[in-house]
Structure formats: structure tokens, C-alpha cells
Design an enzyme around this catalytic site. Structure first.
Site, PDB file in Angstrom:
ATOM      1  N   SER A   5      36.953 -23.455 -13.280  1.00 34.05           N
ATOM      2  CA  SER A   5      38.040 -24.306 -12.781  1.00 34.05           C
ATOM      3  C   SER A   5      37.087 -25.284 -12.311  1.00 34.05           C
ATOM      4  O   SER A   5      36.013 -25.247 -11.977  1.00 34.05           O
ATOM      5  CB  SER A   5      39.039 -23.807 -12.045  1.00 34.05           C
ATOM      6  OG  SER A   5      38.386 -22.881 -11.094  1.00 34.05           O
ATOM      7  N   GLU A   7      37.206 -28.713  -9.404  1.00 30.39           N
ATOM      8  CA  GLU A   7      37.879 -29.373  -8.268  1.00 30.39           C
ATOM      9  C   GLU A   7      37.666 -30.886  -8.411  1.00 30.39           C
ATOM     10  O   GLU A   7      36.452 -31.281  -8.514  1.00 30.39           O
ATOM     11  CB  GLU A   7      37.277 -28.526  -6.939  1.00 30.39           C
ATOM     12  CG  GLU A   7      38.356 -29.013  -6.002  1.00 30.39           C
ATOM     13  CD  GLU A   7      37.746 -28.406  -4.595  1.00 30.39           C
ATOM     14  OE1 GLU A   7      38.123 -27.093  -4.736  1.00 30.39           O
ATOM     15  OE2 GLU A   7      37.662 -29.107  -3.669  1.00 30.39           O
ATOM     16  N   ASP A  99      42.202 -29.592   8.419  1.00 32.50           N
ATOM     17  CA  ASP A  99      41.754 -29.849   9.574  1.00 32.50           C
ATOM     18  C   ASP A  99      42.372 -31.006  10.270  1.00 32.50           C
ATOM     19  O   ASP A  99      42.596 -32.043   9.352  1.00 32.50           O
ATOM     20  CB  ASP A  99      40.117 -30.111   9.626  1.00 32.50           C
ATOM     21  CG  ASP A  99      39.306 -28.923   8.944  1.00 32.50           C
ATOM     22  OD1 ASP A  99      39.507 -28.107   9.728  1.00 32.50           O
ATOM     23  OD2 ASP A  99      38.839 -28.934   8.065  1.00 32.50           O
ATOM     24  N   HIS A 256      34.600 -21.461  -9.793  1.00 26.98           N
ATOM     25  CA  HIS A 256      35.045 -22.690  -9.350  1.00 26.98           C
ATOM     26  C   HIS A 256      34.305 -23.859  -8.919  1.00 26.98           C
ATOM     27  O   HIS A 256      33.387 -23.553  -8.194  1.00 26.98           O
ATOM     28  CB  HIS A 256      36.050 -22.476  -8.132  1.00 26.98           C
ATOM     29  CG  HIS A 256      36.885 -23.577  -7.665  1.00 26.98           C
ATOM     30  ND1 HIS A 256      38.104 -24.117  -8.475  1.00 26.98           N
ATOM     31  CD2 HIS A 256      36.874 -24.424  -6.751  1.00 26.98           C
ATOM     32  CE1 HIS A 256      38.545 -24.967  -7.856  1.00 26.98           C
ATOM     33  NE2 HIS A 256      37.935 -25.537  -6.911  1.00 26.98           N
TER      34      HIS A 256
HETATM   35  P1  FAD Z   1      42.881 -20.642   7.769  1.00 27.41           P
HETATM   36  O1  FAD Z   1      42.635 -19.391   7.137  1.00 27.41           O
HETATM   37  O2  FAD Z   1      44.131 -20.786   8.634  1.00 27.41           O
HETATM   38  O3  FAD Z   1      41.335 -20.266   9.059  1.00 27.41           O
HETATM   39  C1  FAD Z   1      41.283 -21.397   9.953  1.00 27.41           C
HETATM   40  C2  FAD Z   1      40.431 -20.686  11.073  1.00 27.41           C
HETATM   41  O4  FAD Z   1      41.408 -20.287  12.032  1.00 27.41           O
HETATM   42  C3  FAD Z   1      39.493 -19.753  10.799  1.00 27.41           C
HETATM   43  O5  FAD Z   1      38.397 -19.726  11.690  1.00 27.41           O
HETATM   44  C4  FAD Z   1      40.206 -18.398  10.792  1.00 27.41           C
HETATM   45  O6  FAD Z   1      39.369 -17.254  11.166  1.00 27.41           O
HETATM   46  C5  FAD Z   1      41.125 -18.859  12.044  1.00 27.41           C
HETATM   47  N1  FAD Z   1      42.306 -18.103  12.060  1.00 27.41           N
HETATM   48  C6  FAD Z   1      43.187 -17.915  11.334  1.00 27.41           C
HETATM   49  N2  FAD Z   1      44.399 -17.206  11.465  1.00 27.41           N
HETATM   50  C7  FAD Z   1      44.111 -17.082  13.152  1.00 27.41           C
HETATM   51  C8  FAD Z   1      44.875 -16.532  13.957  1.00 27.41           C
HETATM   52  N3  FAD Z   1      46.096 -15.873  13.878  1.00 27.41           N
HETATM   53  N4  FAD Z   1      44.458 -16.534  15.368  1.00 27.41           N
HETATM   54  C9  FAD Z   1      43.261 -17.008  15.646  1.00 27.41           C
HETATM   55  N5  FAD Z   1      42.323 -17.553  14.644  1.00 27.41           N
HETATM   56  C10 FAD Z   1      42.933 -17.483  13.240  1.00 27.41           C
HETATM   57  N6  FAD Z   1      40.472 -29.041   3.251  1.00 27.41           N
HETATM   58  C11 FAD Z   1      41.415 -30.004   3.356  1.00 27.41           C
HETATM   59  O7  FAD Z   1      41.667 -30.789   4.102  1.00 27.41           O
HETATM   60  N7  FAD Z   1      41.833 -30.392   1.960  1.00 27.41           N
HETATM   61  C12 FAD Z   1      41.561 -29.493   0.792  1.00 27.41           C
HETATM   62  O8  FAD Z   1      42.062 -29.917  -0.167  1.00 27.41           O
HETATM   63  C13 FAD Z   1      40.708 -28.583   1.184  1.00 27.41           C
HETATM   64  N8  FAD Z   1      40.478 -27.587   0.029  1.00 27.41           N
HETATM   65  C14 FAD Z   1      39.470 -26.581   0.270  1.00 27.41           C
HETATM   66  C15 FAD Z   1      39.450 -25.802  -0.810  1.00 27.41           C
HETATM   67  C16 FAD Z   1      38.664 -24.535  -0.387  1.00 27.41           C
HETATM   68  C17 FAD Z   1      38.432 -23.838  -1.747  1.00 27.41           C
HETATM   69  C18 FAD Z   1      37.907 -24.446   0.613  1.00 27.41           C
HETATM   70  C19 FAD Z   1      37.102 -23.240   0.775  1.00 27.41           C
HETATM   71  C20 FAD Z   1      38.268 -24.969   1.650  1.00 27.41           C
HETATM   72  C21 FAD Z   1      38.938 -26.170   1.585  1.00 27.41           C
HETATM   73  N9  FAD Z   1      39.197 -27.311   2.602  1.00 27.41           N
HETATM   74  C22 FAD Z   1      40.252 -28.289   2.449  1.00 27.41           C
HETATM   75  C23 FAD Z   1      38.822 -27.064   3.824  1.00 27.41           C
HETATM   76  C24 FAD Z   1      39.827 -26.087   4.852  1.00 27.41           C
HETATM   77  O9  FAD Z   1      40.932 -26.672   5.016  1.00 27.41           O
HETATM   78  C25 FAD Z   1      38.786 -26.040   6.157  1.00 27.41           C
HETATM   79  O10 FAD Z   1      37.820 -25.159   5.984  1.00 27.41           O
HETATM   80  C26 FAD Z   1      39.953 -25.547   7.245  1.00 27.41           C
HETATM   81  O11 FAD Z   1      39.217 -25.813   8.437  1.00 27.41           O
HETATM   82  C27 FAD Z   1      40.455 -24.135   7.294  1.00 27.41           C
HETATM   83  O12 FAD Z   1      41.553 -23.891   6.398  1.00 27.41           O
HETATM   84  P2  FAD Z   1      41.901 -22.510   5.901  1.00 27.41           P
HETATM   85  O13 FAD Z   1      42.844 -22.712   4.938  1.00 27.41           O
HETATM   86  O14 FAD Z   1      40.602 -21.595   5.429  1.00 27.41           O
HETATM   87  O15 FAD Z   1      42.280 -22.190   7.335  1.00 27.41           O
END
Ligand code: FAD
Length: 274
Positions: A5, A7, A99, A256
Site C-alpha cells: 500500500s 501513503e 498531534d 506500507h
Molecule cells: P495514540 O495511540 O493515542 O498514542 C499517543 C501517545 O499517548 C503514545 O505515547 C501512547 O503511549 C500514549 N497513550 C495512549 N493511550 C494512553 C492512555 N490511556 N494514558 C496515557 N498515555 C496514553 N499524524 C497526523 O497528524 N496525521 C496523519 O495522517 C498521520 N498518519 C500516521 C500514520 C501512521 C502509520 C503513523 C505510524 C503515524 C501517523 N501520524 C499521523 C502520526 C501520529 O498522529 C502521531 O505519532 C501521534 O503523536 C500519535 O498518534 P497515535 O494515533 O499513535 O496516538
């Protein structure tokens, strides 16, 4: 060939749109399972993401997966977007926290991606195949590795069907992550995110921001090439193809590619894999 895939990010200017059209056409020939389009946190590229997935789906006939990040968004806004995507016939979503952009004060209705995944399931049932993000080298804001693994598992328990990893250059980080989460009872496919190397300065900038490690032996060689773009690309293709080979031999279910809207570096890796 493994399932692949690609991106893309949403183009904002006509010139960037033309570039994406060219890239999409070239990469479509490699028969991707789907292509995904990133999302700017806080809705900053919201309309561009929808516009871009529509373009890739309608004009290029590609299966699409819009990224959906919940940071800064409300339940109502996200529900509307899910309805729009469903009505357009899309079947996949990449669900993220995102973020908070600097200067934006309100995180919105969701704090973590697990809450978004739960909301997608509540709102849209099983319509979407939901992918979430995984971090073989740990998410930079996590308290520690164990906490990060638990938070990853929470996204799967909330209903995600699979995960795509942050990019990395050390295959052992991926294998170790997969072993850890399998021991915790996670069974979904975990697809490595692959960053083809074409520009070292840009790669260094991205890696500093997202916490991905560039091994010293790669960094030193890349630095020695200075601005010799052809040598950087050639070595990059070899290193990344070798990484992909190891990952596939070790059981990675698919690949990916982070294309940065360019075809050349991704194609170079895939040609070597053939
Ligand atoms: P989460 O899974 O919510 O985790 C974020 C942080 O919070 C981690 O450190 C985790 O350990 C911590 N955490 C989670 N749950 C809890 C809890 N209950 N209590 C305390 N801490 C907790 N960013 C964008 O803006 N747009 C995009 O399109 C985008 N695409 C991406 C695609 C991929 C494949 C990847 C790997 C990253 C992408 N990102 C994107 C980056 C991503 O948004 C950032 O890395 C962001 O900081 C974390 O998102 P997440 O969904 O992993 O967050």
C-alpha cells in the site's frame, strides 16, 4: 510480490496536484491493495484529505483509506466525516490521535486514538476496516515501552483490525514489537511502514521529529555523499530493499510505503525486491 500500500499527503497547490496525479498513475501500475491519505491534526487539512481521497478514488480508480486524526476534533465533526466516507463507498480508515498543532488550545473530544477507534465502531459498526499506528521504537511521548505496548493493545481491543508501523531501519525493532504484542494476545496483522530514502537532510528532519532512529552506519554513509543525490538514492534503495526482504522473510504480512507523493524512490525499492 507481497501486498503493498502507498501513503500520500494531500496536495495544496495545482503544481502539487499534478505531481500527485503523476505519482498515482505510476504507482498504480504496481497494483497496490489500497492507498492512504494523511490528515492534518486540528482539521487543518481536513478538506484536502477528503478532496484527495475522492480524486484518487474517482480519477485513478484506487481503493482509498483516509487517515482520520481525532486531535482537535469534536464527536459531531468526526461522525459527519465517517458518514461522508461511508456514503462515498470507502471501506478503510487509518485512525490516529494526531498531534495538537502549536497555538491550538483545545484537544477536542478525544484524548487518545483508542477512544477514536471505539467511537468509529459505535458510530459506523463494522463498516470500516480500521488500521491504527504502531511504534516499534516506542512513541516519543510514551512513559516507557511497557506503557506504550499497553496503549497499543487498547487500540486493538477497541476494535482496530490491524496496524501500520512508524518507519524504522532496524528490522529487529519490528520483530521484537510483534513478539511483545503477540505475547499480550494481539493477533491482528502488523504491517511495517517503509520509508524509501531519497533525500538525507529531509529524512534526518523527519526522523528527529518522530523518534525514528537512523542507524549510525547508514547516517555516516549518507553524510559522506553530501549532495550526490544519485548515490544517496542508489544506496537508499539497496538498504531499504534489504530491510524489506528481512521483514518479509521474518513474517511481515505486507508493506506500507511512505511515498511523500513521489514514485521514484518507492519504485527503486520495489524493483530491487523483484
Ligand atoms: P495514540 O495511540 O493515542 O498514542 C499517543 C501517545 O499517548 C503514545 O505515547 C501512547 O503511549 C500514549 N497513550 C495512549 N493511550 C494512553 C492512555 N490511556 N494514558 C496515557 N498515555 C496514553 N499524524 C497526523 O497528524 N496525521 C496523519 O495522517 C498521520 N498518519 C500516521 C500514520 C501512521 C502509520 C503513523 C505510524 C503515524 C501517523 N501520524 C499521523 C502520526 C501520529 O498522529 C502521531 O505519532 C501521534 O503523536 C500519535 O498518534 P497515535 O494515533 O499513535 O496516538
Amino acid at each position: 510480490m507481497p501486498a503493498i500500500s502507498f501513503e500520500f499527503f494531500p496536495p495544496k497547490t495545482d503544481e502539487q496536484r499534478t505531481q500527485l496525479d503523476k505519482t498515482a498513475k505510476e504507482l498504480k501500475a504496481l497494483k497496490p491493495e489500497y492507498v492512504s491519505v494523511t490528515f492534518g491534526a486540528g482539521g487543518s487539512t481536513l478538506s484536502y484529505t477528503s478532496e484527495t481521497v475522492a480524486r484518487l478514488h474517482q480519477q485513478h480508480g484506487l481503493d482509498v483509506a483516509p487517515h482520520l486524526s481525532c486531535m482537535g476534533g469534536t464527536r459531531k465533526e468526526i461522525a459527519e466525516l465517517l458518514d461522508t466516507y461511508r456514503a462515498a463507498g470507502y471501506k478503510r480508515i487509518v485512525a490516529l490521535r494526531g498531534d495538537l498543532p502549536s497555538g491550538m488550545a483545545t484537544p477536542g473530544d478525544f484524548r487518545y486514538a483508542a477512544e477514536l477507534v471505539r467511537f468509529i465502531r459505535q458510530h459506523s459498526g463494522d463498516h470500516f476496516h480500521v488500521e491504527v499506528a504502531a511504534y516499534p521504537e516506542m512513541h516519543p511521548q510514551a512513559e516507557d515501552v511497557q506503557a506504550d505496548l499497553r496503549h497499543f493493545k487498547a487500540k486493538i481491543d477497541a476494535g482496530a483490525n490491524g496496524a501500520i508501523t512508524q518507519y524504522f531501519f532496524n528490522a529487529d525493532a519490528y520483530f521484537c514489537f510483534v513478539d511483545d504484542v503477540r505475547r499480550m494476545g494481539v493477533t491482528v496483522p502488523i504491517v511495517p511502514g517503509i520509508m524509501p530514502i531519497s533525500n538525507y537532510a529531509q529524512l534526518k528532519r523527519f526522523s528527529d521529529a518522530c523518534g525514528a532512529e537512523i542507524p549510525r552506519w547508514i547516517a555516516k554513509r549518507m553524510q559522506a555523499y553530501y549532495d550526490d543525490a544519485d548515490s544517496i538514492r542508489a544506496m537508499g534503495a539497496e538498504v531499504v530493499a534489504q530491510l524489506c526482504r528481512r521483514l518479509l522473510e521474518g513474517g511481515a504480512p505486507a508493506l506500507h510505503f511512505y511515498t511523500l507523493n513521489r514514485a521514484k524512490a518507492t519504485r527503486a525499492v520495489l524493483e530491487q525486491l523483484h
